[in-house]
Design a protein around this motif. Structure first.
Motif, PDB file in Angstrom:
ATOM      1  N   PHE A  40     -20.674  72.163  46.008  1.00 25.60           N
ATOM      2  CA  PHE A  40     -20.918  73.102  45.242  1.00 25.60           C
ATOM      3  C   PHE A  40     -21.807  73.420  44.311  1.00 25.60           C
ATOM      4  N   VAL A  41     -21.901  72.384  43.376  1.00 23.77           N
ATOM      5  CA  VAL A  41     -22.648  71.927  41.860  1.00 23.77           C
ATOM      6  C   VAL A  41     -24.667  71.626  42.644  1.00 23.77           C
ATOM      7  N   LEU A  42     -24.801  70.837  43.610  1.00 16.34           N
ATOM      8  CA  LEU A  42     -26.367  70.910  43.962  1.00 16.34           C
ATOM      9  C   LEU A  42     -26.704  72.007  44.887  1.00 16.34           C
ATOM     10  N   ALA A  43     -25.684  71.870  45.616  1.00 15.59           N
ATOM     11  CA  ALA A  43     -26.283  73.765  46.834  1.00 15.59           C
ATOM     12  C   ALA A  43     -25.929  74.595  46.235  1.00 15.59           C
ATOM     13  N   GLY A  44     -25.416  74.970  45.410  1.00 13.26           N
ATOM     14  CA  GLY A  44     -25.233  76.650  44.115  1.00 13.26           C
ATOM     15  C   GLY A  44     -25.449  76.935  43.181  1.00 13.26           C
ATOM     16  N   ILE A  45     -26.554  75.112  42.360  1.00 15.49           N
ATOM     17  CA  ILE A  45     -27.015  75.441  41.427  1.00 15.49           C
ATOM     18  C   ILE A  45     -28.675  76.915  42.097  1.00 15.49           C
ATOM     19  N   PRO A  46     -28.855  76.223  43.248  1.00 13.76           N
ATOM     20  CA  PRO A  46     -30.477  76.470  43.567  1.00 13.76           C
ATOM     21  C   PRO A  46     -30.358  77.579  44.814  1.00 13.76           C
ATOM     22  N   PHE A  47     -29.162  77.713  44.794  1.00  7.85           N
ATOM     23  CA  PHE A  47     -28.971  79.072  45.504  1.00  7.85           C
ATOM     24  C   PHE A  47     -28.631  80.252  44.406  1.00  7.85           C
ATOM     25  N   LEU A  48     -28.401  79.491  43.328  1.00  4.03           N
ATOM     26  CA  LEU A  48     -28.369  81.081  42.721  1.00  4.03           C
ATOM     27  C   LEU A  48     -29.312  81.423  42.017  1.00  4.03           C
ATOM     28  N   ILE A  49     -30.209  80.558  41.493  1.00  3.35           N
ATOM     29  CA  ILE A  49     -31.702  80.021  41.166  1.00  3.35           C
ATOM     30  C   ILE A  49     -32.871  80.983  42.241  1.00  3.35           C
ATOM     31  N   PHE A  50     -32.866  80.752  43.516  1.00  2.00           N
ATOM     32  CA  PHE A  50     -33.890  81.099  44.253  1.00  2.00           C
ATOM     33  C   PHE A  50     -32.992  82.605  45.044  1.00  2.00           C
ATOM     34  N   TYR A  51     -31.353  82.634  45.508  1.00  2.00           N
ATOM     35  CA  TYR A  51     -31.474  83.808  45.593  1.00  2.00           C
ATOM     36  C   TYR A  51     -30.776  85.026  44.741  1.00  2.00           C
ATOM     37  N   LEU A  52     -30.050  84.773  43.257  1.00  2.00           N
ATOM     38  CA  LEU A  52     -29.743  86.074  43.160  1.00  2.00           C
ATOM     39  C   LEU A  52     -30.173  85.805  41.579  1.00  2.00           C
ATOM     40  N   VAL A  53     -30.994  85.137  41.228  1.00  2.00           N
ATOM     41  CA  VAL A  53     -31.526  85.378  39.483  1.00  2.00           C
ATOM     42  C   VAL A  53     -32.782  85.538  39.933  1.00  2.00           C
ATOM     43  N   PHE A  54     -33.477  84.571  40.364  1.00  2.00           N
ATOM     44  CA  PHE A  54     -35.130  84.890  40.250  1.00  2.00           C
ATOM     45  C   PHE A  54     -35.632  84.118  41.244  1.00  2.00           C
ATOM     46  N   THR A  55     -35.469  85.718  42.259  1.00  2.00           N
ATOM     47  CA  THR A  55     -35.677  85.713  43.768  1.00  2.00           C
ATOM     48  C   THR A  55     -37.076  86.613  43.753  1.00  2.00           C
ATOM     49  N   PRO A  56     -37.172  87.899  42.483  1.00  2.00           N
ATOM     50  CA  PRO A  56     -39.117  88.405  42.502  1.00  2.00           C
ATOM     51  C   PRO A  56     -39.207  87.152  42.221  1.00  2.00           C
ATOM     52  N   TYR A  57     -39.221  86.309  41.352  1.00  2.00           N
ATOM     53  CA  TYR A  57     -40.062  85.513  40.525  1.00  2.00           C
ATOM     54  C   TYR A  57     -40.355  84.441  41.546  1.00  2.00           C
ATOM     55  N   PHE A  58     -39.893  83.891  42.425  1.00  2.00           N
ATOM     56  CA  PHE A  58     -40.345  83.076  43.931  1.00  2.00           C
ATOM     57  C   PHE A  58     -40.097  83.571  45.226  1.00  2.00           C
ATOM     58  N   ALA A  59     -40.247  85.064  45.181  1.00  2.00           N
ATOM     59  CA  ALA A  59     -40.865  85.205  46.065  1.00  2.00           C
ATOM     60  C   ALA A  59     -42.090  84.694  47.370  1.00  2.00           C
ATOM     61  N   LYS A  60     -43.320  84.400  46.547  1.00  2.00           N
ATOM     62  CA  LYS A  60     -43.980  83.533  47.691  1.00  2.00           C
ATOM     63  C   LYS A  60     -44.145  82.845  47.826  1.00  2.00           C
ATOM     64  N   SER A  61     -43.046  81.719  47.602  1.00  2.00           N
ATOM     65  CA  SER A  61     -42.378  80.493  48.378  1.00  2.00           C
ATOM     66  C   SER A  61     -41.353  80.692  49.567  1.00  2.00           C
ATOM     67  N   LYS A  62     -41.186  81.965  49.011  1.00  2.00           N
ATOM     68  CA  LYS A  62     -40.122  81.977  50.397  1.00  2.00           C
ATOM     69  C   LYS A  62     -41.037  82.150  51.725  1.00  2.00           C
ATOM     70  N   ILE A  63     -40.278  81.138  52.486  1.00  2.00           N
ATOM     71  CA  ILE A  63     -40.530  80.336  53.717  1.00  2.00           C
ATOM     72  C   ILE A  63     -41.243  81.423  54.926  1.00  2.00           C
ATOM     73  N   GLN A  64     -39.618  81.886  54.943  1.00  2.00           N
ATOM     74  CA  GLN A  64     -39.585  83.088  55.931  1.00  2.00           C
ATOM     75  C   GLN A  64     -39.413  84.578  55.612  1.00  2.00           C
ATOM     76  N   PRO A  65     -39.855  85.191  55.519  1.00  2.00           N
ATOM     77  CA  PRO A  65     -39.682  87.109  55.152  1.00  2.00           C
ATOM     78  C   PRO A  65     -38.419  87.293  54.831  1.00  2.00           C
ATOM     79  N   LYS A  66     -37.519  87.168  56.848  1.00  2.00           N
ATOM     80  CA  LYS A  66     -35.776  87.622  56.310  1.00  2.00           C
ATOM     81  C   LYS A  66     -35.337  86.588  55.037  1.00  2.00           C
ATOM     82  N   ASN A  67     -34.395  87.634  54.756  1.00  2.00           N
ATOM     83  CA  ASN A  67     -33.086  87.022  54.636  1.00  2.00           C
ATOM     84  C   ASN A  67     -31.747  86.404  54.971  1.00  2.00           C
ATOM     85  N   ALA A  68     -31.514  85.871  54.515  1.00  2.00           N
ATOM     86  CA  ALA A  68     -29.409  85.574  55.806  1.00  2.00           C
ATOM     87  C   ALA A  68     -29.267  86.310  55.225  1.00  2.00           C
ATOM     88  N   ILE A  69     -27.833  86.591  55.946  1.00  2.00           N
ATOM     89  CA  ILE A  69     -26.709  87.916  54.646  1.00  2.00           C
ATOM     90  C   ILE A  69     -25.553  86.638  54.450  1.00  2.00           C
TER      91      ILE A  69
END
Length: 261
Positions: free
Chosen positions: A20-49
């Motif tokens: 939960f720490v090592l997977a949760g922190i990246p999830f928080l950063i990339f999928y919840l808090v700073f998603t717009p900032y990292f938009a250009k780094s997204k590999i697939q345009p679609k999102n998981a649900i």
């Protein structure tokens, strides 16, 4: 029996915390808090649900329980006498801790590559590996989302490593942490490798998030875990991998725009 259950329970708790720490922190950063900032780094345009994330977490907890049992077997039962696990750091030179860590990752990568190809056999895929591939657009939570049988096969690598090379408990902990961090990066769904990486010798050796993401989206090729070695040697690397990596990095760094100025 009660003492054994406490040890297994404690190990499961620590491994769950790691997850939960090592997977949760990246999830928080990339999928919840700073998603717009990292938009250009997204590999697939679609999102998981959210349904995908819940499934992945539940199966990862099952895998974590299996890994806790394997750890108990290797470190806490009479089976340990058949391994090369040692108790005192002074038994080997200090540099061996780092060396054995690197060797354990090399062994793991080889084990994983051949296991991975085996699990893609049509007679085994549905029974073992299909569950992991339900995550066609992986996230950090996907890292340990295995079926029970695949969890057993994945966890058995610790038995193999402990029987092949001398390892201190500290090295085993480092192996568990470093290996999982790399695993999370492979399933991140975003490419975060620095620009200089593409033109270094490391690019020819190490996998990237794009590399493993292609395996999830294409289902074939790119079977390695940490390194490109086996895929390149046996020609199982996805043929457009480098082009896809360059496309993502060009998007990240606006290199196409910069070249036109």
């Amino acid at each position: 029996m009660e003492h054994s259950l406490k040890i297994i329970g404690g190990t499961f708790t620590l491994l769950t915390l790691r997850y939960f720490v090592l997977a949760g922190i990246p999830f928080l950063i990339f999928y919840l808090v700073f998603t717009p900032y990292f938009a250009k780094s997204k590999i697939q345009p679609k999102n998981a649900i959210n349904k995908d994330f819940i499934r992945e977490i539940l199966h990862s907890l099952q895998s974590t329980a299996v890994f806790a049992l394997v750890s108990y077997l290797v470190l806490r039962t009479p089976f340990r006498s058949y391994t090369l696990v040692y108790d005192h750091l002074a038994d080997y030179p200090g540099w061996w801790v780092v060396t054995s860590l690197v060797l354990s990752l090399v062994i793991h990568d080889t084990y994983f590559y051949w296991l991975h190809r085996l699990l893609h056999h049509k007679q085994l895929f549905r029974l073992t590996h299909l569950l992991h591939h339900r995550s066609t657009n992986p996230s950090p939570w996907t890292s340990y989302s295995f079926s029970f049988l695949e969890s057993l096969a994945e966890g058995a690598v610790l038995v193999v490593i402990a029987c092949l090379i001398p390892m201190h408990a500290l090295t085993i902990v480092l192996f568990a942490v470093v290996g999982f961090v790399i695993n999370v990066y492979g399933h991140l769904g975003y490419e975060i490798a620095p620009r200089w990486f593409r033109h270094s010798f490391l690019f020819d050796i190490l996998n990237t998030s794009v590399h493993h993401n292609l395996h999830h989206s294409k289902f074939k090729g790119n079977y390695g875990l940490y390194f490109r070695f086996w895929d390149r040697l046996l020609k199982t690397e996805y043929p457009d991998y480098v082009d896809e990596y360059d496309r993502i990095q060009a998007k990240r760094f606006d290199t196409a725009k910069s070249a036109s100025i």
